[in-house]
Design an enzyme around this catalytic site. Structure first.
Site, PDB file in Angstrom:
ATOM      1  N   HIS A  76      16.989  -9.264 -41.016  1.00  0.00           N
ATOM      2  CA  HIS A  76      17.101  -9.379 -39.562  1.00  0.00           C
ATOM      3  C   HIS A  76      17.815 -10.669 -39.207  1.00  0.00           C
ATOM      4  CE1 HIS A  76      13.677 -12.259 -39.092  1.00  0.00           C
ATOM      5  NE2 HIS A  76      13.047 -11.532 -39.996  1.00  0.00           N
ATOM      6  N   ASP A  78      17.543 -12.523 -36.283  1.00  0.00           N
ATOM      7  CA  ASP A  78      16.893 -13.471 -35.377  1.00  0.00           C
ATOM      8  C   ASP A  78      15.918 -14.366 -36.121  1.00  0.00           C
ATOM      9  OD1 ASP A  78      15.334 -11.060 -35.752  1.00  0.00           O
ATOM     10  OD2 ASP A  78      13.942 -11.810 -34.238  1.00  0.00           O
ATOM     11  N   ASP A 115      13.269 -17.546 -42.776  1.00  0.00           N
ATOM     12  CA  ASP A 115      12.771 -16.213 -42.416  1.00  0.00           C
ATOM     13  C   ASP A 115      13.639 -15.712 -41.268  1.00  0.00           C
ATOM     14  OD1 ASP A 115      11.372 -14.011 -41.513  1.00  0.00           O
ATOM     15  OD2 ASP A 115       9.681 -15.154 -40.736  1.00  0.00           O
ATOM     16  N   GLU A 145      13.555  -8.824 -34.722  1.00  0.00           N
ATOM     17  CA  GLU A 145      12.409  -8.484 -35.568  1.00  0.00           C
ATOM     18  C   GLU A 145      11.186  -9.306 -35.204  1.00  0.00           C
ATOM     19  OE1 GLU A 145       9.694  -8.752 -39.073  1.00  0.00           O
ATOM     20  OE2 GLU A 145      10.789 -10.359 -38.043  1.00  0.00           O
TER      21      GLU A 145
END
Length: 484
Positions: A76, A78, A115, A145
């Site tokens: 993802h 974001d 992350d 996400e």
């Protein structure tokens, strides 16, 4: 950040350095999306954007591997925007200040975005490589996400052709994830009434700071304190007359809140009593929690006298309902040793004109247990007259016993490192469960490097786990079997 580009593997770290330079918090992914599309176009690859903003990039198989099963690399785009209270940072416009700190890469006072920036960087590095052997390859980069899984919810059938999905959003090298918890947002609106402030009174701000916070799925079992719960508990322990003029804490429903603040209207003569009470309560909290939260700090500062304060009946409803709301681990799994089955995080409290808004995120491996927990929360706040809605429900990802890619990854890992990886289920939410609606045939696994304290300004990625993660990814791509 030039230190980052010298780390190994250089192509991955150079891409991650670039990602850090482009603001990309959840709900504001336009800049990073544009850069990824430019990156793919300059490589001569086909890139498409679907109606919700996900990107799908396709790369043909290397010569001789055209008949392998198609693989989707997934990440993802974001990141969670969290910063320390004393850090000036605009996540929409400012770059992340990443740096090497010993064995780790971390950021200066903010979340790092490892992350899922490391997984995204690995996927893009594979696209850029001319040496990595692979069959038909697609890279799926989802939006949002961290703040609702909008991209995963909106993914439509027919866009992707592969059979195997490699999700890169896990956070422990040496662990392979085959399942995850489902979740749901619990949104509470507790109506409030105001009354005029007595102009002979004084006002103070009481702040609770110094907590570690963290990811409400990955870190919930660590027993970290919740700033919202602790500050309301503080109010319930005070033995002076006070009125609440404002209460707020936390900023994301999926991050354990680290800070909270309340504005109180008090008699000026009670200020010293309040100061002493806060010291005693601070000592009480440290006596209970210092092994997990050694830096708890309750502090008091003067504040301008507000024009209005909560009426007593509203104040009681707010304190009692937040105090009574369940929070943290509800139950450990009976079938998977050491894994949380059900948890909830009271992530956000915000005082508005007509209501105090509270947001909780419930997670569970078992849908019925999730439903029971969300109903417990709703019952508590309903007794105080609140309206409660449930939104954003997403399913868990049930492990697949006969997974071919699990066996391939396990055997590849053992061949490379001489030991077997742990096959795990994670309490955090992964997008894999949502992909099943549009692509029920996908065989999926999730793996990644070691990342600690995601969703908090302490987030960091362990440098010496990134290269093994990337090498494993490359080796697995070479071991994908032929189509039947």
């Amino acid at each position: 950040m030039t230190q980052l580009s010298q780390l190994s593997p250089q192509p991955l770290w150079q891409i991650f350095e670039k990602i850090c330079s482009i603001p990309h918090p959840s709900k504001h992914e336009q800049k990073i999306s544009a850069w990824i599309q430019q990156f793919a176009t300059e490589l001569g690859l086909d890139v498409k954007e679907d109606k919700v903003g996900n990107l799908i990039i396709k790369k043909p198989a290397t010569i001789g591997m055209e008949n392998r099963k198609g693989v989707i690399l997934q990440a993802h785009m974001d990141m969670v925007p969290q910063k320390n209270n004393d850090k000036e940072h605009d996540f929409i416009n400012d770059p992340i200040e990443a740096y090497v700190d010993g064995d780790w890469v971390t950021a200066n006072g903010t979340t790092l975005g490892a992350d899922n920036g490391i997984g995204l960087s690995a996927s893009l590095a594979v696209l850029a490589s001319k040496d990595i052997q692979h069959g038909p390859l697609e890279v799926l980069v989802t939006i949002d996400e961290e703040a609702g899984m909008t991209g995963a919810f909106g993914l439509e059938a027919g866009w992707l052709e592969g059979d195997i999905l490699l999700n890169t959003d896990s956070e422990d090298e040496g662990e392979v994830y085959m399942g995850c918890a489902g979740g749901i947002d619990v949104n509470i609106e507790l109506p409030i009434e105001w009354e005029a402030t007595d102009t002979t009174k004084s006002a103070v701000n009481v702040s609770l700071n110094g907590l570690k916070g963290g990811h409400s799925g990955v870190d919930i079992h660590l027993g970290r304190a919740n700033a919202n719960k602790l500050l309301v508990r503080t109010l319930s322990l005070l033995d002076i007359d006070f009125a609440i003029a404002n209460l707020q804490g936390g900023s994301l429903r999926n991050a354990i809140p680290r800070e909270a603040e309340v504005t109180l209207v008090i008699d000026g003569q009670d200020k010293d009593t309040l100061v002493n009470a806060l010291k005693d309560i601070n000592s009480l909290f440290l006596a209970e929690l210092s092994k997990v939260e050694p830096n708890i700090l309750l502090s008091l500062t003067d504040a301008p006298l507000p024009e209005k304060q909560l009426a007593k009946v509203s104040q009681s409803a707010v304190i009692n309902s937040i105090s009574g709301c369940v929070n943290g681990v509800i139950r450990m799994s009976d079938t998977i040793d050491g894994i949380v089955e059900t948890s909830t995080n009271l992530g956000v409290v915000l005082t508005n004109e007509n209501a105090v808004s509270v947001k909780c995120l419930v997670r569970s491996l078992i849908d019925s247990a999730r439903t029971n927990t969300q109903n417990m929360i709703a019952s508590t706040f309903s007794l105080a007259g609140a309206s409660v809605t449930f939104t954003g429900a997403y399913p868990g990802w049930e492990p697949k016993d006969d997974s071919e890619i699990k066996d391939i990854l396990r055997e590849t890992y053992q061949g490379m490192f001489g030991t077997l990886p742990k096959i795990m289920v994670i309490h955090a939410g992964l997008e894999c469960g949502l992909f099943k609606d549009a692509y029920p045939h996908w065989d999926m696994v999730s793996f990644g490097p070691t990342i600690r304290f995601p969703h908090s300004p302490d987030e960091k990625v362990k440098i010496d786990t990134v290269e093994p993660f990337f090498n494993l990814l490359v080796e697995v791509l070479g071991n994908i079997p032929n189509k039947n």
